[in-house]
Write a protein that holds these residues in place. Structure first.
Motif: not given
Lengths: 191, 305
Positions: A3-28
């Motif tokens: 489950t940890l691995l799945i969570i890690a892959v999900a948040s790193a690639l699938v729900n990418n923090v910038v490109l799909s959640q738009f967080l941290g857009l300013c430094p991006f």
């Protein structure tokens, strides 16, 4: 572990923090002119987000939740993050000179980065335990680093291209980011 | 009263936080999947903005200069929590769809920026209207972007099916040709997904750049293009106050004149009054901005098909 691995892959690639959640857009968008600075920013973000999600999870589990103060999470988290960043900066300055020189300039910029607060709040919302929170924080930050380094690489390559005058600067960067976001949509088949 | 109107006009058009200052981009991109969501986010932000502006303005002689940023953040975070709980209680559907972006209003640059650039150095009533104006500007911008994305991506507007096979015009027999015509539209679903947000905003900013350039050619000044990239720590305040020259001067003035009574308020008031004339000319251009912007958006729709 799985489950940890799945969570890690999900948040790193699938729900990418910038490109799909738009967080941290300013430094991006702001610190992605050169690959080197982008990598530095990414490293600082990994450092701070991992630490902040650990501290926030501990505070939530042992202080806020048992006392029925969960509704104070936003105030407490933002103050903890601001204090933590200041503290990390002072600590690095005093004891780890070389690391400070490479990360130091980026640290103040991270205080109001919404990704840090966003990850802390997501961990609470999904009721992750402390270990899962740390893993999720690290993976999210890794996702940020991946995307900012890629964007910086593209921007270095396209710097001298003949872009229509109105699109120079921010707009063309956003279109680049949009195309990257389309590419990252492909990762949703992973899980 | 004219001062109040001037503040609202300023926030709505002349220094529109999204289109002119490009502040608070994260919620702008994230929640504008539909016009309703955009409006909801804009209104929540406006409430927080007005309340925090009023409070910070009331406490401006109490808050010490050195710890003002943490003090602002605590005030803002308190109001955000209040708004969050109210939404959760009374508008649960909106609360669900805005999700994590409601608590993230705390780190929205516009709020901290206005606190620093305006509320901290101005009396309560103008600060209230400043918050109202900026909030309205933000709401209008978010609703507009949301409407664009919803229309292109889902063929809907505020939840009504406008385009596509089963649009609302079929219900009225006399509008049948129109309904058939609009029924030909195929949704470009990328616009309600993440990448669409980037594209829509890119075209809007490009349109703003163009307007700014043509205005500069005529020798007029719209608010300066903000090179600042939004929520970057302490730059935040400087960005939001970018077009408000000498915010720090005003503060110094105020501090000096604290000894000599309440001269500061009058001084700032007269300063704004003086610059209002220049603003008038600049704002005429921004009044006519809407059309090219729309055109750009239409162009974008075509290029995507």
């Amino acid at each position: 572990m799985k489950t940890l691995l799945i969570i890690a892959v999900a948040s790193a690639l699938v729900n990418n923090v910038v490109l799909s959640q738009f967080l941290g857009l300013c430094p991006f968008l702001g610190v992605s002119k050169k690959v080197k600075t982008a990598a530095g920013m990414g490293a600082a973000v990994v450092f701070v987000i991992t630490l902040a999600s650990a501290v926030a999870a501990v505070i939530y589990q042992f202080v806020l939740a048992p006392n029925g103060l969960a509704y104070l999470e936003t105030i407490v988290f933002i103050l903890v993050i601001a204090a933590l960043v200041q503290f990390v900066e002072m600590f690095l300055k005093k004891y780890m000179k070389s690391l400070y020189q490479s990360l130091g300039v980026y640290l103040p910029l991270i205080t109001t980065n919404c990704a840090v607060l966003g990850v802390a709040l997501t961990n609470v919302q999904k009721s992750y335990d402390i270990l899962t929170s740390v893993v999720n924080g690290f993976a999210t930050a890794a996702g940020f680093t991946i995307s900012i380094v890629i964007l910086a690489g593209i921007r270095e390559k396209t710097e001298h291209n003949d872009v229509p005058e109105s699109f120079r600067g921010m707009p063309i960067t956003m279109i680049t980011a949009g195309l990257m976001a389309i590419a990252f949509c492909g990762f949703s088949g992973l899980l | 009263m004219s001062k109040a109107l001037e503040r609202i006009y300023n926030g709505l058009i002349k220094e529109n936080p999204t289109f002119v200052l490009t502040l608070g981009m994260c919620p702008t991109l994230a929640v504008t999947t539909s016009a309703i969501n955009g409006a909801g986010m804009g209104l929540s932000t406006m409430v927080v903005l007005v309340l925090s502006n009023v409070f910070i303005s009331m406490l401006r002689r109490v808050i010490p200069d050195k710890v003002r940023i943490p003090a602002f953040i605590v005030i803002i975070a308190s109001f955000v929590t209040i708004v969050q709980l109210l939404l959760q209680g009374y508008v649960p559907s909106l609360y669900e769809s805005l999700g994590i972006y409601i608590p993230l209003i705390v780190v929205n640059c516009i709020i901290l920026g206005r606190a620093e650039a305006y509320a901290y150095s101005n009396p309560v009533i103008p600060s209230l209207f400043d918050g109202l104006g900026m909030g309205l500007g933000f709401t209008v911008a978010l609703t507009l972007i949301g409407a664009c994305r919803e229309l292109l991506g889902a063929g809907q507007l505020f939840g009504f099916q406008i385009l596509g096979a089963d649009n609302v015009f079929y219900q009225n027999a006399s509008l049948r040709p129109l309904a058939m015509f609009l029924g030909e539209y195929t949704n470009i679903s990328i616009f309600i997904m993440a990448p669409g947000a980037f594209f829509v905003l890119a075209f809007i900013i490009a349109a703003m750049n163009r307007i700014r350039r043509s205005a500069a050619k005529k020798g007029k000044q719209i608010a300066p293009a903000s090179d600042c990239t939004g929520c970057m720590g302490k730059n935040c305040a400087e960005c939001a106050g970018g077009s408000k020259e000498g915010a720090s001067d005003q503060k110094q003035e105020e501090r000096i004149s604290k000894d000599s009574g309440s001269a500061a308020d009058e001084e700032t008031a007269s300063k704004d009054g003086g610059s209002a004339a220049d603003e008038e000319t600049a704002s005429k251009d921004s009044g006519s901005d809407a059309k090219p912007e729309e055109a750009a958006k239409n162009g974008e729709g075509e290029s995507a098909t």
